[in-house]
Design an enzyme around this catalytic site. Structure first.
Site, short mmCIF file in Angstrom:
data_model
loop_
_atom_site.label_atom_id
_atom_site.label_comp_id
_atom_site.label_asym_id
_atom_site.label_seq_id
_atom_site.Cartn_x
_atom_site.Cartn_y
_atom_site.Cartn_z
N THR A 180 0.93 -1.17 0.14
CA THR A 180 -0.01 0.03 -0.04
C THR A 180 0.37 1.13 -0.50
OG1 THR A 180 0.26 -0.55 3.03
CG2 THR A 180 -1.88 -0.79 1.12
N SER A 200 3.13 -5.24 3.27
CA SER A 200 2.32 -5.17 4.39
C SER A 200 1.73 -6.45 4.74
CB SER A 200 1.16 -4.37 3.48
OG SER A 200 1.55 -3.12 2.96
N GLY A 201 1.47 -6.61 5.87
CA GLY A 201 1.24 -8.40 6.18
C GLY A 201 0.43 -8.29 7.59
N GLY A 202 1.29 -7.88 8.24
CA GLY A 202 1.87 -8.11 9.88
C GLY A 202 0.76 -8.44 10.69
N GLU A 203 -0.38 -8.32 10.06
CA GLU A 203 -1.21 -9.62 10.50
C GLU A 203 -1.55 -10.75 10.55
OE1 GLU A 203 -1.51 -5.70 10.60
OE2 GLU A 203 -1.44 -6.46 12.66
N TRP A 262 5.22 -1.19 6.50
CA TRP A 262 4.59 -1.55 5.25
C TRP A 262 3.73 0.07 5.08
CZ3 TRP A 262 0.52 1.60 7.73
CH2 TRP A 262 -0.10 1.77 9.08
N ASN A 280 4.43 -4.67 13.97
CA ASN A 280 4.37 -5.45 15.51
C ASN A 280 5.63 -6.29 15.12
OD1 ASN A 280 1.91 -5.55 13.48
ND2 ASN A 280 1.67 -7.39 14.63
N ASP A 322 0.53 -3.92 19.92
CA ASP A 322 0.29 -4.05 18.33
C ASP A 322 0.27 -2.24 17.95
OD1 ASP A 322 -0.29 -3.58 14.80
OD2 ASP A 322 -2.21 -3.26 15.17
N TRP A 495 -6.32 10.86 9.77
CA TRP A 495 -6.16 10.20 9.11
C TRP A 495 -5.35 10.80 7.94
CZ3 TRP A 495 -6.14 6.04 12.47
CH2 TRP A 495 -5.64 4.69 11.66
CA CA Z 1 0.18 -4.09 12.92
#
Ligand code: CA
Length: 592
Positions: A180, A200-203, A262, A280, A322, A495
């Site tokens: 992103t 991206s993709g830490g979750e 990310w 995280n 997080d 934001w």
């Molecule tokens: Ca995160």
């Protein structure tokens, strides 16, 4: 204006680049990239300069004239894909390049708002973006425009036609990888100009890393994983390991350890270093991974010549909330105690604003930039948090049924004292303008096992407000005195990111739809305009045919409506959109 250029190393790169790639009309050279911050006729980089200061030297629009600011044109992204629009636009040679939700890119005539071309990435079924289908911007170099897509591809297009030149897979979207952030253009001595990206993709338990490709061909040059125990590569050959295996991670946990990079990075030509934040550690349940879990929730510096890790500074060791650590690291000169220090500043999701020595990562200072922080009592002299141990979510294996650990209320929430919205640094006031949010969360931990492509959290959570009248808070932070000089409170969470200008103004958008201009010394609102949908993107400014323009992407969305808990309910009636707005002074006023 040019006197502001302090980039000692620039000319070497510029000469090398000129010898290799003669510039053609409208093409972006290395020299132009490196001088972006002081060249107001274009915006070539995410951050208005590779250092990311977001300061425009323009002052036609200033404290006196801003009251006359009116729309010049507005461009609709079209279609039904009206989701979060977090993109910072670029401008070169009379063309605005702006990305939209669902991995779209538009080239627009900067004078009239007329569409020149549009590129829609064909996204496959099953993409796994965690936090809305956003994109934060493109990159320009030579005759190409680059952006990354939600299925983790890096695309190079011809900037004149929008036709693809090359496309490279960053990783497998089915493994939870997505993309992103705006790519970063970095000129080097050994490998020409590079396009540097994170993941991206830490979750989803991805492996956080930073990698560089040839801007010309897209061939991979180096890869630097951020997790201890992982090997870096250079032209396909293994080079150096990041840290030592199992030094701060138990067993195999680091192999799915997160640290997603990310939000992209910055590049400082003075130190020759690329700076990235790392996300995280995975999973969120910190009891499964005792130790500091380096280099997650950190800032790292990388040598762009070979991908070697030069230093790391961990803001939240053993992150259990997080808090990530991805926030932008902005180079600036810190004038303190009669010395000028090559410093960098970052406002972390954990609620503390840090100043580091950007040459070696040494800690200089930290201060809370949001109130009521619960998880730490403060930051010690080495830069390490002084934890409130009873504010870490409890260990589920110690609960009666082994399924749910003790719940705690933590401030900030996991969406952070600050999230993706970038702050700005004024070269005039020497203040940072930090778009922050004051909120907390109930959070507990649960058992979880890694499974490819599945959420890897081990936590349950709900975000709550902590003040009745506001969540959003734009703050002017003095990095020398570590004081908050002024604060503007906004009901909905901020934001959107910030722009500072030499006109004595700070621009920022709100979810309520207002683009606002603030007096940079007092925080007084001196102008506002409602664009009809929430703003979650950073404004830009450039000079077009002698006139200063202000541009901002509009379109409500992002992580708050999806993950905001109680706060999502408060903002559920904000209408979505998808457009790019441009403002200028009326010709008569401008020439007075
Ligand atoms: Ca995160």
């Amino acid at each position: 204006m040019l006197a502001r250029i302090r980039f000692g190393a620039v000319s070497i790169f510029a000469l090398a680049a000129a010898a290799t790639f003669p510039a053609h009309a409208g093409e972006v050279t290395d020299d132009m990239i490196l001088k972006d911050a002081v060249t107001p006729t274009s915006v070539l980089t995410y951050g208005l300069g590779t250092q990311g200061q977001r300061f425009s030297p323009l002052k036609q629009i200033n404290r006196d004239t801003v009251k006359n600011l009116v729309p010049a044109w507005s461009f609709s992204f079209g279609g039904e894909k009206q989701r979060g629009q977090e993109s910072q636009a670029l401008v070169n040679d009379g063309v605005v390049y702006v990305t939209g939700s669902y991995s779209r890119l538009y080239a627009i005539d900067a004078k009239t708002g007329e569409k020149l071309w549009q590129y829609d990435a064909r996204l496959p079924e099953g993409i796994l973006p965690c936090c809305d289908v956003v994109n934060r911007g493109a990159a320009l170099w030579k005759d190409k425009v680059y952006f990354a897509t939600l299925d983790a591809q890096l695309v190079a297009l011809n900037a004149k036609t929008g036709k693809p030149v090359w496309k490279k897979a960053i990783d497998d979207f089915q493994g939870g990888y997505s993309e992103t952030a705006a790519p970063l253009v970095v000129p080097t001595k050994t490998n020409g100009t590079l396009i540097v990206t994170g993941v991206s993709g830490g979750e989803f338990g991805v492996v956080g890393r930073v990698e560089a490709r040839s801007a010309e061909t897209g061939e991979k040059v180096w890869v630097r994983p951020v997790l201890e125990g992982m090997m870096g590569t250079y032209k396909g050959q293994e080079t150096t390991m990041t840290g030592k295996v199992n030094e701060t991670w138990p067993g195999d946990m680091y192999k799915f350890g997160g640290g997603a990079t990310w939000l992209g990075g910055t590049f400082d030509p003075e130190t020759g270093l690329v700076y990235f934040g790392t996300g995280n550690p995975a999973p969120w349940n910190s009891h499964m991974r005792p130790g500091d879990n380096k280099w997650t929730s950190s800032r790292i510096a990388i040598d762009p010549e070979n991908g070697d890790l030069k230093w790391g500074f961990q803001t939240t060791p053993h992150d259990g909330w997080d808090f990530d650590g991805v926030n932008e690291f902005i180079a600036f000169d810190l004038n303190k105690d009669g010395k000028t220090i090559k410093a960098g500043a970052t406002a972390d999701r954990n609620g503390f604003f840090y100043v580091l020595d950007r040459t070696d990562g040494k800690f200089i200072s930290a201060m809370p930039f949001v109130s009521k922080i619960t998880w730490a009592k403060g930051i010690d002299a080495s830069g390490r948090p002084i934890y409130n141990d009873d504010n870490r979510p409890g260990d589920p294996t110690k609960s009666a049924d082994g399924k749910e650990g003790a719940e705690v209320f933590s401030v900030p929430s996991f969406l952070g004292g600050k999230n993706q919205m970038p702050m700005a640094y004024s070269n005039d006031t020497h203040l940072f303008y930090v778009p922050s949010n004051e909120w907390g969360m109930n959070i507990h931990n649960e058992p979880v096992a890694y499974k490819k492509g599945a959420a890897y959290l081990g936590a349950g959570f709900t975000i709550h407000t902590i003040f009745d009248d506001h969540i959003g808070s734009l703050k002017a932070v003095d990095p020398v005195s570590n004081k908050i000089v002024w604060e503007y409170k906004n009901k909905a969470p901020l934001w959107g990111g910030v722009l500072a200008t030499a006109g004595g103004l700070v621009f920022a958008g709100t979810p309520e739809g207002y683009l606002k201009a603030f007096d940079d010394k007092t925080g007084e609102v001196v102008w506002q305009f409602n664009v009809g949908t929430g703003i979650v993107a950073p404004p830009i400014s450039w000079e077009q045919d002698g006139q200063q323009m202000i541009g901002v992407t509009a379109g409500w969305g992002g992580a708050v409506p999806l993950w905001g808990g109680d706060v999502a309910k408060q903002v559920k009636d904000i209408n979505q959109g998808g457009s790019f707005w441009v403002f200028k002074l009326p010709q008569k006023t401008a020439s007075n």
